[in-house]
Design a protein around this motif. Structure first.
Motif, PDB file in Angstrom:
ATOM      1  N   LEU A  23      64.608  40.016  48.085  1.00  0.00           N
ATOM      2  CA  LEU A  23      64.871  38.910  48.998  1.00  0.00           C
ATOM      3  C   LEU A  23      63.629  38.593  49.842  1.00  0.00           C
ATOM      4  O   LEU A  23      63.400  37.442  50.209  1.00  0.00           O
ATOM      5  N   PHE A  24      62.802  39.603  50.139  1.00  0.00           N
ATOM      6  CA  PHE A  24      61.559  39.349  50.865  1.00  0.00           C
ATOM      7  C   PHE A  24      60.639  38.449  50.046  1.00  0.00           C
ATOM      8  O   PHE A  24      60.006  37.544  50.570  1.00  0.00           O
ATOM      9  N   GLY A  25      60.571  38.688  48.745  1.00  0.00           N
ATOM     10  CA  GLY A  25      59.757  37.847  47.872  1.00  0.00           C
ATOM     11  C   GLY A  25      60.270  36.426  47.809  1.00  0.00           C
ATOM     12  O   GLY A  25      59.503  35.463  47.894  1.00  0.00           O
ATOM     13  N   ARG A  26      61.562  36.286  47.677  1.00  0.00           N
ATOM     14  CA  ARG A  26      62.170  34.951  47.650  1.00  0.00           C
ATOM     15  C   ARG A  26      61.921  34.220  48.962  1.00  0.00           C
ATOM     16  O   ARG A  26      61.572  33.039  48.982  1.00  0.00           O
ATOM     17  N   TRP A  27      62.083  34.933  50.071  1.00  0.00           N
ATOM     18  CA  TRP A  27      61.894  34.342  51.394  1.00  0.00           C
ATOM     19  C   TRP A  27      60.446  33.896  51.598  1.00  0.00           C
ATOM     20  O   TRP A  27      60.204  32.778  52.035  1.00  0.00           O
ATOM     21  N   LEU A  28      59.496  34.775  51.280  1.00  0.00           N
ATOM     22  CA  LEU A  28      58.085  34.404  51.435  1.00  0.00           C
ATOM     23  C   LEU A  28      57.704  33.244  50.517  1.00  0.00           C
ATOM     24  O   LEU A  28      57.009  32.321  50.922  1.00  0.00           O
ATOM     25  N   THR A  29      58.169  33.295  49.291  1.00  0.00           N
ATOM     26  CA  THR A  29      57.811  32.282  48.304  1.00  0.00           C
ATOM     27  C   THR A  29      58.466  30.937  48.585  1.00  0.00           C
ATOM     28  O   THR A  29      57.804  29.901  48.530  1.00  0.00           O
ATOM     29  N   GLU A  30      59.759  30.944  48.912  1.00  0.00           N
ATOM     30  CA  GLU A  30      60.497  29.691  49.030  1.00  0.00           C
ATOM     31  C   GLU A  30      60.633  29.169  50.464  1.00  0.00           C
ATOM     32  O   GLU A  30      60.618  27.965  50.673  1.00  0.00           O
ATOM     33  N   GLU A  31      60.800  30.056  51.411  1.00  0.00           N
ATOM     34  CA  GLU A  31      61.040  29.614  52.793  1.00  0.00           C
ATOM     35  C   GLU A  31      59.739  29.470  53.591  1.00  0.00           C
ATOM     36  O   GLU A  31      59.579  28.516  54.343  1.00  0.00           O
ATOM     37  N   ILE A  32      58.844  30.431  53.464  1.00  0.00           N
ATOM     38  CA  ILE A  32      57.635  30.455  54.284  1.00  0.00           C
ATOM     39  C   ILE A  32      56.457  29.828  53.544  1.00  0.00           C
ATOM     40  O   ILE A  32      55.853  28.877  54.020  1.00  0.00           O
ATOM     41  N   ASN A  33      56.086  30.388  52.435  1.00  0.00           N
ATOM     42  CA  ASN A  33      54.965  29.988  51.605  1.00  0.00           C
ATOM     43  C   ASN A  33      53.743  29.654  52.446  1.00  0.00           C
ATOM     44  O   ASN A  33      53.261  30.510  53.170  1.00  0.00           O
ATOM     45  N   THR A  34      53.248  28.435  52.385  1.00  0.00           N
ATOM     46  CA  THR A  34      52.052  28.069  53.159  1.00  0.00           C
ATOM     47  C   THR A  34      52.389  27.098  54.283  1.00  0.00           C
ATOM     48  O   THR A  34      51.491  26.456  54.826  1.00  0.00           O
ATOM     49  N   ASP A  35      53.644  27.019  54.655  1.00  0.00           N
ATOM     50  CA  ASP A  35      54.091  26.113  55.714  1.00  0.00           C
ATOM     51  C   ASP A  35      53.522  26.573  57.054  1.00  0.00           C
ATOM     52  O   ASP A  35      53.956  27.580  57.625  1.00  0.00           O
ATOM     53  N   ARG A  36      52.560  25.858  57.558  1.00  0.00           N
ATOM     54  CA  ARG A  36      51.870  26.244  58.800  1.00  0.00           C
ATOM     55  C   ARG A  36      52.838  26.364  59.978  1.00  0.00           C
ATOM     56  O   ARG A  36      52.716  27.254  60.808  1.00  0.00           O
ATOM     57  N   GLN A  37      53.791  25.467  60.050  1.00  0.00           N
ATOM     58  CA  GLN A  37      54.761  25.493  61.141  1.00  0.00           C
ATOM     59  C   GLN A  37      55.616  26.763  61.077  1.00  0.00           C
ATOM     60  O   GLN A  37      55.834  27.430  62.087  1.00  0.00           O
ATOM     61  N   GLN A  38      56.085  27.104  59.883  1.00  0.00           N
ATOM     62  CA  GLN A  38      56.894  28.313  59.707  1.00  0.00           C
ATOM     63  C   GLN A  38      56.071  29.563  59.999  1.00  0.00           C
ATOM     64  O   GLN A  38      56.547  30.495  60.648  1.00  0.00           O
ATOM     65  N   LEU A  39      54.842  29.597  59.502  1.00  0.00           N
ATOM     66  CA  LEU A  39      53.979  30.754  59.736  1.00  0.00           C
ATOM     67  C   LEU A  39      53.658  30.925  61.213  1.00  0.00           C
ATOM     68  O   LEU A  39      53.674  32.039  61.742  1.00  0.00           O
ATOM     69  N   THR A  40      53.392  29.829  61.891  1.00  0.00           N
ATOM     70  CA  THR A  40      53.108  29.888  63.326  1.00  0.00           C
ATOM     71  C   THR A  40      54.322  30.392  64.088  1.00  0.00           C
ATOM     72  O   THR A  40      54.207  31.241  64.976  1.00  0.00           O
ATOM     73  N   ALA A  41      55.512  29.899  63.745  1.00  0.00           N
ATOM     74  CA  ALA A  41      56.750  30.350  64.385  1.00  0.00           C
ATOM     75  C   ALA A  41      56.981  31.840  64.113  1.00  0.00           C
ATOM     76  O   ALA A  41      57.353  32.599  65.023  1.00  0.00           O
TER      77      ALA A  41
END
Length: 128
Positions: A23-41
């Motif tokens: 699930l960590f892989g799915r979350w990083l790949t699909e939810e976070i990926n390179t989304d700057r806003q998500q990464l900053t949050a």
């Protein structure tokens, strides 16, 4: 926690984990990926927990949500919280919710190391 990051020419950045941590892989790949806003949050949540400003913080995602405390990081598929959904009408079809792979947990320090490794892999600057 064992993982591998892959840069796929077709699908972009991907994270692969062992089955129990998939699930960590799915979350990083699909939810976070390179989304700057998500990464900053996400980095902001890590800093808040580190500074002991709060006991537990939540980052809601489209399909998977993170609950972060100073002890652990918990990922849960949002479908686990769809209690108002009546699936009894599907019982004749022998359908059931398979909860395997819909929950994953790791220690706080391992999670922070994972996020920093991910940021380095996708070349996202952690410092402002």
């Amino acid at each position: 926690m064992e993982y591998q990051f892959v840069r796929d020419p077709i699908f972009g950045f991907r994270a692969k984990f062992t089955d129990e941590q998939a699930l960590f892989g799915r979350w990083l790949t699909e939810e976070i990926n390179t989304d700057r806003q998500q990464l900053t949050a996400l980095l902001g949540l890590i800093e808040q927990v580190k500074a002991v400003q709060v006991n537990e913080l939540k980052l809601l995602g489209k399909e998977v949500s993170l609950t972060l405390s100073d002890a652990e990081a918990l990922l849960e598929a949002n479908i686990l919280h769809q209690g108002d959904e009546d699936i009894s009408m599907y019982q004749d079809d022998a359908l059931a919710l398979d909860e395997d792979g819909l929950l994953a947990v790791c220690g706080y320090e391992d999670f922070v190391a994972l996020i920093h490794a991910w940021c380095e892999f996708i070349r996202f600057s952690i410092t402002p």
